[in-house]
Motif scaffolding. Sequence first.
Motif, PDB file in Angstrom:
ATOM      1  N   LYS A   1       5.282  22.695  -1.384  1.00 11.89           N
ATOM      2  CA  LYS A   1       6.447  21.796  -1.391  1.00 11.89           C
ATOM      3  C   LYS A   1       7.140  21.795  -0.033  1.00 11.89           C
ATOM      4  O   LYS A   1       7.529  20.743   0.468  1.00 11.89           O
ATOM      5  CB  LYS A   1       7.430  22.203  -2.488  1.00 11.89           C
ATOM      6  N   ALA A   2       7.302  22.978   0.559  1.00  8.70           N
ATOM      7  CA  ALA A   2       7.994  23.079   1.846  1.00  8.70           C
ATOM      8  C   ALA A   2       7.261  22.314   2.944  1.00  8.70           C
ATOM      9  O   ALA A   2       7.900  21.707   3.807  1.00  8.70           O
ATOM     10  CB  ALA A   2       8.155  24.548   2.241  1.00  8.70           C
ATOM     11  N   CYS A   3       5.946  22.349   2.908  1.00 10.87           N
ATOM     12  CA  CYS A   3       5.190  21.662   3.966  1.00 10.87           C
ATOM     13  C   CYS A   3       4.825  20.235   3.579  1.00 10.87           C
ATOM     14  O   CYS A   3       4.129  19.560   4.328  1.00 10.87           O
ATOM     15  CB  CYS A   3       3.970  22.464   4.395  1.00 10.87           C
ATOM     16  N   LYS A   4       5.327  19.772   2.431  1.00 15.08           N
ATOM     17  CA  LYS A   4       5.143  18.397   1.966  1.00 15.08           C
ATOM     18  C   LYS A   4       3.668  17.996   1.923  1.00 15.08           C
ATOM     19  O   LYS A   4       3.270  16.927   2.386  1.00 15.08           O
ATOM     20  CB  LYS A   4       5.955  17.430   2.835  1.00 15.08           C
ATOM     21  N   MET A   5       2.889  18.875   1.344  1.00 10.07           N
ATOM     22  CA  MET A   5       1.441  18.687   1.321  1.00 10.07           C
ATOM     23  C   MET A   5       1.027  17.370   0.673  1.00 10.07           C
ATOM     24  O   MET A   5       0.180  16.657   1.203  1.00 10.07           O
ATOM     25  CB  MET A   5       0.774  19.875   0.601  1.00 10.07           C
ATOM     26  N   GLU A   6       1.612  17.042  -0.476  1.00 12.60           N
ATOM     27  CA  GLU A   6       1.234  15.786  -1.143  1.00 12.60           C
ATOM     28  C   GLU A   6       1.545  14.575  -0.275  1.00 12.60           C
ATOM     29  O   GLU A   6       0.746  13.638  -0.211  1.00 12.60           O
ATOM     30  CB  GLU A   6       1.926  15.669  -2.502  1.00 12.60           C
ATOM     31  N   ASP A   7       2.698  14.576   0.377  1.00 13.74           N
ATOM     32  CA  ASP A   7       3.064  13.460   1.252  1.00 13.74           C
ATOM     33  C   ASP A   7       2.066  13.304   2.395  1.00 13.74           C
ATOM     34  O   ASP A   7       1.687  12.189   2.753  1.00 13.74           O
ATOM     35  CB  ASP A   7       4.472  13.653   1.828  1.00 13.74           C
TER      36      ASP A   7
ATOM     37  N   ILE B   1      -1.093  14.265   2.433  1.00 17.03           N
ATOM     38  CA  ILE B   1      -2.380  13.772   1.917  1.00 17.03           C
ATOM     39  C   ILE B   1      -2.277  12.294   1.547  1.00 17.03           C
ATOM     40  O   ILE B   1      -3.161  11.497   1.885  1.00 17.03           O
ATOM     41  CB  ILE B   1      -2.858  14.633   0.728  1.00 17.03           C
ATOM     42  N   ASP B   2      -1.188  11.910   0.888  1.00 16.32           N
ATOM     43  CA  ASP B   2      -0.995  10.502   0.525  1.00 16.32           C
ATOM     44  C   ASP B   2      -0.926   9.616   1.769  1.00 16.32           C
ATOM     45  O   ASP B   2      -1.363   8.469   1.739  1.00 16.32           O
ATOM     46  CB  ASP B   2       0.284  10.319  -0.298  1.00 16.32           C
ATOM     47  N   GLY B   3      -0.375  10.137   2.844  1.00 14.84           N
ATOM     48  CA  GLY B   3      -0.211   9.359   4.070  1.00 14.84           C
ATOM     49  C   GLY B   3      -1.501   9.107   4.837  1.00 14.84           C
ATOM     50  O   GLY B   3      -1.536   8.278   5.743  1.00 14.84           O
ATOM     51  N   ILE B   4      -2.562   9.796   4.477  1.00 15.70           N
ATOM     52  CA  ILE B   4      -3.825   9.649   5.200  1.00 15.70           C
ATOM     53  C   ILE B   4      -4.481   8.308   4.908  1.00 15.70           C
ATOM     54  O   ILE B   4      -4.959   7.633   5.830  1.00 15.70           O
ATOM     55  CB  ILE B   4      -4.798  10.801   4.853  1.00 15.70           C
ATOM     56  N   GLY B   5      -4.499   7.906   3.654  1.00 13.50           N
ATOM     57  CA  GLY B   5      -5.185   6.669   3.290  1.00 13.50           C
ATOM     58  C   GLY B   5      -6.644   6.744   3.703  1.00 13.50           C
ATOM     59  O   GLY B   5      -7.354   7.671   3.329  1.00 13.50           O
ATOM     60  N   THR B   6      -7.085   5.792   4.521  1.00 12.28           N
ATOM     61  CA  THR B   6      -8.451   5.806   5.036  1.00 12.28           C
ATOM     62  C   THR B   6      -8.480   6.056   6.543  1.00 12.28           C
ATOM     63  O   THR B   6      -9.529   5.951   7.170  1.00 12.28           O
ATOM     64  CB  THR B   6      -9.176   4.476   4.734  1.00 12.28           C
ATOM     65  N   SER B   7      -7.347   6.406   7.127  1.00 16.66           N
ATOM     66  CA  SER B   7      -7.234   6.581   8.576  1.00 16.66           C
ATOM     67  C   SER B   7      -7.843   7.905   9.050  1.00 16.66           C
ATOM     68  O   SER B   7      -7.429   8.985   8.613  1.00 16.66           O
ATOM     69  CB  SER B   7      -5.763   6.535   8.992  1.00 16.66           C
ATOM     70  N   ILE B   8      -8.795   7.803   9.931  1.00 20.50           N
ATOM     71  CA  ILE B   8      -9.403   8.997  10.519  1.00 20.50           C
ATOM     72  C   ILE B   8      -8.370   9.744  11.350  1.00 20.50           C
ATOM     73  O   ILE B   8      -8.265  10.974  11.273  1.00 20.50           O
ATOM     74  CB  ILE B   8     -10.643   8.619  11.356  1.00 20.50           C
ATOM     75  N   LYS B   9      -7.586   9.019  12.122  1.00 20.77           N
ATOM     76  CA  LYS B   9      -6.564   9.643  12.977  1.00 20.77           C
ATOM     77  C   LYS B   9      -5.557  10.444  12.138  1.00 20.77           C
ATOM     78  O   LYS B   9      -5.203  11.576  12.477  1.00 20.77           O
ATOM     79  CB  LYS B   9      -5.845   8.576  13.788  1.00 20.77           C
ATOM     80  N   LYS B  10      -5.105   9.865  11.040  1.00 18.80           N
ATOM     81  CA  LYS B  10      -4.126  10.564  10.190  1.00 18.80           C
ATOM     82  C   LYS B  10      -4.745  11.800   9.540  1.00 18.80           C
ATOM     83  O   LYS B  10      -4.077  12.818   9.380  1.00 18.80           O
ATOM     84  CB  LYS B  10      -3.544   9.621   9.141  1.00 18.80           C
ATOM     85  N   PHE B  11      -6.022  11.709   9.172  1.00 15.95           N
ATOM     86  CA  PHE B  11      -6.665  12.893   8.630  1.00 15.95           C
ATOM     87  C   PHE B  11      -6.750  13.985   9.691  1.00 15.95           C
ATOM     88  O   PHE B  11      -6.520  15.159   9.393  1.00 15.95           O
ATOM     89  CB  PHE B  11      -8.070  12.604   8.081  1.00 15.95           C
TER      90      PHE B  11
ATOM     91  N   GLU C   1      -4.757  14.512  12.182  1.00 14.62           N
ATOM     92  CA  GLU C   1      -3.413  15.096  12.318  1.00 14.62           C
ATOM     93  C   GLU C   1      -3.144  16.089  11.191  1.00 14.62           C
ATOM     94  O   GLU C   1      -2.623  17.178  11.417  1.00 14.62           O
ATOM     95  CB  GLU C   1      -2.334  14.003  12.291  1.00 14.62           C
ATOM     96  N   PHE C   2      -3.489  15.689   9.980  1.00 15.47           N
ATOM     97  CA  PHE C   2      -3.309  16.557   8.817  1.00 15.47           C
ATOM     98  C   PHE C   2      -4.095  17.853   8.973  1.00 15.47           C
ATOM     99  O   PHE C   2      -3.582  18.937   8.709  1.00 15.47           O
ATOM    100  CB  PHE C   2      -3.737  15.813   7.544  1.00 15.47           C
TER     101      PHE C   2
END
Length: 125
Positions: A86-92, A94-104, A106-107
């Motif tokens: 919860k503190a590191c907002k893990m679900e947010d 993961i949800d923010g990645i979508g299909t973006s390689i760049k966002k993955f 970063e994650f």
Amino acid sequence: MRDVGKEAEKVISNLKEQKGFLRLKTNQIRKFLSAVNTMTNRVNAYKASHIQATDMPDELAGEIRFLKVKAAYQSGRDRTVEEFMKACKMEDWIDGIGTSIKKFEEFSRYMEALVAYHKYYGGKD
């Protein structure tokens, strides 16, 4: 580009300040990091065969979204893991990645930074 290292350090530092110590054991988050690393290898293999790609196929993105299930399982086994997720907002994240390689990517760096700062700030082994 996000400064994922700074974000990760802030999360871990805040957890330490709130609790006075880090009850979460390194191996508890390393299990999740291992799953992320497996997905990183899959994304890198996709990138190698699709050099110009900025997005990954839906099947691969679905496997990344499944990381939320792994996070939920780890959280259900131990409340300190739940606190951490919860503190590191893990679900947010993961949800923010979508299909973006760049966002993955970063994650993935964010997860590595969380583990590193957890260890740096005295997290249990």
